[in-house]
Design a protein around this motif. Sequence first.
Motif, PDB file in Angstrom:
ATOM      1  N   HIS A  35       0.809  -1.213   0.000  1.00 30.30           N
ATOM      2  CA  HIS A  35       0.000   0.000   0.000  1.00 30.30           C
ATOM      3  C   HIS A  35       0.846   1.268   0.000  1.00 30.30           C
ATOM      4  N   GLU A  36       1.842   1.345   0.854  1.00 29.41           N
ATOM      5  CA  GLU A  36       2.606   2.582   0.971  1.00 29.41           C
ATOM      6  C   GLU A  36       4.102   2.381   0.797  1.00 29.41           C
ATOM      7  N   ALA A  41      -1.673  -6.317   2.555  1.00 29.28           N
ATOM      8  CA  ALA A  41      -2.241  -7.520   3.163  1.00 29.28           C
ATOM      9  C   ALA A  41      -1.743  -8.743   2.416  1.00 29.28           C
ATOM     10  N   ASP A  42      -1.931  -9.906   3.021  1.00 32.45           N
ATOM     11  CA  ASP A  42      -1.546 -11.166   2.390  1.00 32.45           C
ATOM     12  C   ASP A  42      -2.427 -11.386   1.165  1.00 32.45           C
ATOM     13  N   VAL A  43      -1.827 -11.363  -0.012  1.00 28.13           N
ATOM     14  CA  VAL A  43      -2.564 -11.473  -1.268  1.00 28.13           C
ATOM     15  C   VAL A  43      -2.050 -12.679  -2.025  1.00 28.13           C
ATOM     16  N   ASP A  44      -2.933 -13.615  -2.351  1.00 22.05           N
ATOM     17  CA  ASP A  44      -2.537 -14.797  -3.112  1.00 22.05           C
ATOM     18  C   ASP A  44      -3.362 -14.969  -4.370  1.00 22.05           C
ATOM     19  N   GLN A  79       2.524 -13.071   7.327  1.00 21.76           N
ATOM     20  CA  GLN A  79       1.801 -11.824   7.511  1.00 21.76           C
ATOM     21  C   GLN A  79       2.220 -11.272   8.866  1.00 21.76           C
ATOM     22  N   ALA A  80       2.914 -10.158   8.851  1.00 26.83           N
ATOM     23  CA  ALA A  80       3.401  -9.518  10.066  1.00 26.83           C
ATOM     24  C   ALA A  80       2.572  -8.268  10.331  1.00 26.83           C
ATOM     25  N   PRO A  81       2.671  -7.722  11.546  1.00 28.39           N
ATOM     26  CA  PRO A  81       1.911  -6.496  11.849  1.00 28.39           C
ATOM     27  C   PRO A  81       2.190  -5.359  10.868  1.00 28.39           C
ATOM     28  N   GLU A  82       3.453  -5.253  10.396  1.00 25.74           N
ATOM     29  CA  GLU A  82       3.785  -4.166   9.468  1.00 25.74           C
ATOM     30  C   GLU A  82       3.451  -4.489   8.028  1.00 25.74           C
ATOM     31  N   GLY A  83       3.061  -5.721   7.739  1.00 28.86           N
ATOM     32  CA  GLY A  83       2.693  -6.102   6.382  1.00 28.86           C
ATOM     33  C   GLY A  83       3.140  -7.512   6.052  1.00 28.86           C
TER      34      GLY A  83
END
Length: 121
Positions: free
Chosen positions: A48-49, A71-74, A103-107
């Motif tokens: 995202h950023e 986010a986790d994208v598959d 998937q971590a808190p930061e992304g």
Amino acid sequence: MPAQEAHVSAARHFTADLLESWSIPQDERDSAVLIVDELAANAARYGHECMTLQLALDHHVLHIVVVDSGADVDRPSHHIAPDEHGRGNGIVEFLAQSTEVHQAPEGREVHACLQPGSTGQ
């Protein structure tokens, strides 16, 4: 760095220069640069950023970590041809001795490990 396609080449060049300074042989450097290219491109597409690239050489194992703020994208994007989605992941899995996605808190974190001298399983 910003999660934008324009910054993927900066990640590639940084990787190539750093690995050359670490005296990593050309073939392994090329494999690592290709892995970074694929992971950074995915981060730019789905993040995202921002995205973060981490490289570490520990006991002759090169650790490559790319973190994005997405986010986790598959699943493929609706504007990517179905036969093109996933090719980059296949390249990474072929070149790396191991890969992990968390998937971590930061992304989303993608880890790939290369052992110079044993690329291309």
